[in-house]
Write a protein that holds these residues in place. Sequence first.
Motif, PDB file in Angstrom:
ATOM      1  N   ALA A 154      60.566  74.784  -3.006  1.00  0.00           N
ATOM      2  CA  ALA A 154      61.709  75.335  -2.289  1.00  0.00           C
ATOM      3  C   ALA A 154      62.185  74.366  -1.220  1.00  0.00           C
ATOM      4  O   ALA A 154      63.354  74.325  -0.888  1.00  0.00           O
ATOM      5  CB  ALA A 154      61.339  76.667  -1.654  1.00  0.00           C
ATOM      6  N   ILE A 155      61.248  73.580  -0.680  1.00  0.00           N
ATOM      7  CA  ILE A 155      61.558  72.635   0.397  1.00  0.00           C
ATOM      8  C   ILE A 155      60.771  71.359   0.135  1.00  0.00           C
ATOM      9  O   ILE A 155      59.614  71.403  -0.258  1.00  0.00           O
ATOM     10  CB  ILE A 155      61.157  73.211   1.769  1.00  0.00           C
ATOM     11  CG1 ILE A 155      61.896  74.506   2.052  1.00  0.00           C
ATOM     12  CG2 ILE A 155      61.418  72.200   2.874  1.00  0.00           C
ATOM     13  CD1 ILE A 155      61.402  75.224   3.291  1.00  0.00           C
ATOM     14  N   TRP A 156      61.415  70.227   0.377  1.00  0.00           N
ATOM     15  CA  TRP A 156      60.732  68.945   0.318  1.00  0.00           C
ATOM     16  C   TRP A 156      60.726  68.373   1.725  1.00  0.00           C
ATOM     17  O   TRP A 156      61.737  68.417   2.428  1.00  0.00           O
ATOM     18  CB  TRP A 156      61.447  67.983  -0.623  1.00  0.00           C
ATOM     19  CG  TRP A 156      61.337  68.368  -2.059  1.00  0.00           C
ATOM     20  CD1 TRP A 156      60.461  67.874  -2.968  1.00  0.00           C
ATOM     21  CD2 TRP A 156      62.140  69.316  -2.765  1.00  0.00           C
ATOM     22  NE1 TRP A 156      60.658  68.467  -4.188  1.00  0.00           N
ATOM     23  CE2 TRP A 156      61.686  69.350  -4.093  1.00  0.00           C
ATOM     24  CE3 TRP A 156      63.196  70.163  -2.404  1.00  0.00           C
ATOM     25  CZ2 TRP A 156      62.240  70.172  -5.052  1.00  0.00           C
ATOM     26  CZ3 TRP A 156      63.742  70.977  -3.355  1.00  0.00           C
ATOM     27  CH2 TRP A 156      63.262  70.983  -4.667  1.00  0.00           C
ATOM     28  N   SER A 157      59.599  67.836   2.133  1.00  0.00           N
ATOM     29  CA  SER A 157      59.435  67.328   3.489  1.00  0.00           C
ATOM     30  C   SER A 157      59.110  65.840   3.440  1.00  0.00           C
ATOM     31  O   SER A 157      58.309  65.404   2.607  1.00  0.00           O
ATOM     32  CB  SER A 157      58.300  68.092   4.173  1.00  0.00           C
ATOM     33  OG  SER A 157      57.974  67.501   5.400  1.00  0.00           O
ATOM     34  N   ALA A 158      59.720  65.062   4.331  1.00  0.00           N
ATOM     35  CA  ALA A 158      59.451  63.621   4.418  1.00  0.00           C
ATOM     36  C   ALA A 158      59.577  63.199   5.873  1.00  0.00           C
ATOM     37  O   ALA A 158      60.243  63.863   6.670  1.00  0.00           O
ATOM     38  CB  ALA A 158      60.414  62.835   3.549  1.00  0.00           C
ATOM     39  N   THR A 159      58.934  62.086   6.204  1.00  0.00           N
ATOM     40  CA  THR A 159      59.038  61.513   7.537  1.00  0.00           C
ATOM     41  C   THR A 159      59.599  60.110   7.409  1.00  0.00           C
ATOM     42  O   THR A 159      59.071  59.290   6.660  1.00  0.00           O
ATOM     43  CB  THR A 159      57.669  61.473   8.239  1.00  0.00           C
ATOM     44  OG1 THR A 159      57.162  62.805   8.299  1.00  0.00           O
ATOM     45  CG2 THR A 159      57.790  60.923   9.647  1.00  0.00           C
ATOM     46  N   VAL A 160      60.658  59.841   8.145  1.00  0.00           N
ATOM     47  CA  VAL A 160      61.342  58.551   8.102  1.00  0.00           C
ATOM     48  C   VAL A 160      61.057  57.815   9.403  1.00  0.00           C
ATOM     49  O   VAL A 160      61.221  58.367  10.488  1.00  0.00           O
ATOM     50  CB  VAL A 160      62.870  58.753   7.926  1.00  0.00           C
ATOM     51  CG1 VAL A 160      63.608  57.442   8.013  1.00  0.00           C
ATOM     52  CG2 VAL A 160      63.161  59.468   6.624  1.00  0.00           C
ATOM     53  N   ASP A 161      60.634  56.566   9.281  1.00  0.00           N
ATOM     54  CA  ASP A 161      60.425  55.697  10.444  1.00  0.00           C
ATOM     55  C   ASP A 161      61.626  54.764  10.529  1.00  0.00           C
ATOM     56  O   ASP A 161      61.772  53.862   9.708  1.00  0.00           O
ATOM     57  CB  ASP A 161      59.127  54.909  10.287  1.00  0.00           C
ATOM     58  CG  ASP A 161      58.773  54.112  11.530  1.00  0.00           C
ATOM     59  OD1 ASP A 161      59.638  53.932  12.402  1.00  0.00           O
ATOM     60  OD2 ASP A 161      57.613  53.667  11.619  1.00  0.00           O
ATOM     61  N   VAL A 162      62.493  54.972  11.516  1.00  0.00           N
ATOM     62  CA  VAL A 162      63.735  54.202  11.592  1.00  0.00           C
ATOM     63  C   VAL A 162      63.505  52.747  11.994  1.00  0.00           C
ATOM     64  O   VAL A 162      64.406  51.926  11.870  1.00  0.00           O
ATOM     65  CB  VAL A 162      64.759  54.857  12.542  1.00  0.00           C
ATOM     66  CG1 VAL A 162      65.154  56.229  12.035  1.00  0.00           C
ATOM     67  CG2 VAL A 162      64.247  54.929  13.955  1.00  0.00           C
ATOM     68  N   ARG A 163      62.293  52.404  12.451  1.00  0.00           N
ATOM     69  CA  ARG A 163      62.005  51.002  12.767  1.00  0.00           C
ATOM     70  C   ARG A 163      61.959  50.163  11.505  1.00  0.00           C
ATOM     71  O   ARG A 163      62.040  48.949  11.564  1.00  0.00           O
ATOM     72  CB  ARG A 163      60.673  50.883  13.514  1.00  0.00           C
ATOM     73  CG  ARG A 163      60.686  51.558  14.883  1.00  0.00           C
ATOM     74  CD  ARG A 163      59.331  51.539  15.511  1.00  0.00           C
ATOM     75  NE  ARG A 163      58.394  52.282  14.655  1.00  0.00           N
ATOM     76  CZ  ARG A 163      57.103  52.359  14.869  1.00  0.00           C
ATOM     77  NH1 ARG A 163      56.555  51.742  15.878  1.00  0.00           N
ATOM     78  NH2 ARG A 163      56.325  53.063  14.061  1.00  0.00           N
ATOM     79  N   ARG A 164      61.837  50.800  10.354  1.00  0.00           N
ATOM     80  CA  ARG A 164      61.774  50.087   9.075  1.00  0.00           C
ATOM     81  C   ARG A 164      63.090  50.176   8.322  1.00  0.00           C
ATOM     82  O   ARG A 164      63.105  50.198   7.094  1.00  0.00           O
ATOM     83  CB  ARG A 164      60.646  50.661   8.233  1.00  0.00           C
ATOM     84  CG  ARG A 164      59.295  50.463   8.846  1.00  0.00           C
ATOM     85  CD  ARG A 164      58.242  50.993   7.944  1.00  0.00           C
ATOM     86  NE  ARG A 164      56.925  50.700   8.494  1.00  0.00           N
ATOM     87  CZ  ARG A 164      55.821  51.153   7.996  1.00  0.00           C
ATOM     88  NH1 ARG A 164      55.843  51.917   6.926  1.00  0.00           N
ATOM     89  NH2 ARG A 164      54.661  50.851   8.545  1.00  0.00           N
ATOM     90  N   HIS A 165      64.182  50.234   9.018  1.00  0.00           N
ATOM     91  CA  HIS A 165      65.492  50.336   8.381  1.00  0.00           C
ATOM     92  C   HIS A 165      65.832  49.036   7.669  1.00  0.00           C
ATOM     93  O   HIS A 165      65.683  47.957   8.227  1.00  0.00           O
ATOM     94  CB  HIS A 165      66.553  50.668   9.434  1.00  0.00           C
ATOM     95  CG  HIS A 165      67.895  50.949   8.850  1.00  0.00           C
ATOM     96  ND1 HIS A 165      68.983  50.180   9.126  1.00  0.00           N
ATOM     97  CD2 HIS A 165      68.313  51.915   8.000  1.00  0.00           C
ATOM     98  CE1 HIS A 165      70.032  50.656   8.477  1.00  0.00           C
ATOM     99  NE2 HIS A 165      69.633  51.715   7.790  1.00  0.00           N
ATOM    100  N   ALA A 166      66.265  49.154   6.427  1.00  0.00           N
ATOM    101  CA  ALA A 166      66.690  47.985   5.654  1.00  0.00           C
ATOM    102  C   ALA A 166      68.185  47.824   5.856  1.00  0.00           C
ATOM    103  O   ALA A 166      68.981  48.519   5.237  1.00  0.00           O
ATOM    104  CB  ALA A 166      66.353  48.179   4.183  1.00  0.00           C
TER     105      ALA A 166
END
Length: 179
Positions: A107-119
Amino acid sequence: MNTNRGHDAPERRGALLPDAGAMLDEHGRPPGAPSRTGTGSGAAADPARVDAARAQEQRQAEAEVNVLVSHCDSAGADAVLGVLAEAFPGMTGPTPVWNAGPASAPAIWSATVDVRRHAPGTHPQARPASPVTAELDGAADPVRQVRAVLEDAFAGEHLGTVSGEHELQVSLRLTARPA
């Protein structure tokens, strides 16, 4: 009548504790001896290292955005999370949260994004088959960076924002851009 019933007997008194004049504590150590696990068991912590570790943890926490993708099928979630994985390599997740109902689909997908690794320079495009709801939660600037990537890849409708003292929550409905 003696109601003490032998509780005063010397063999029943047990060892004295330090506050009662004993020369050993309850573990058999003389007063002031360090324990193996408690205070004084090792070298004192280096305050500079402790402060540096805390600062690093703080910077990491401030650079992470929690993303929840919902109200869609797995293809829609894959489209959104694929865009984020391309724009932010090293993203953790996605972790599906399963439905309690008979459908047994996430029903829900969860993720964590680290913006220091922006391409930088990536402009991924994706086409979810149906609208997808994405909720972003974290420090204000990182949330804005993730939102910009999503709104660059999808047509985004802003559903609402909740501002805290140091955090921001943004809810978006993402659909495919018109061809």
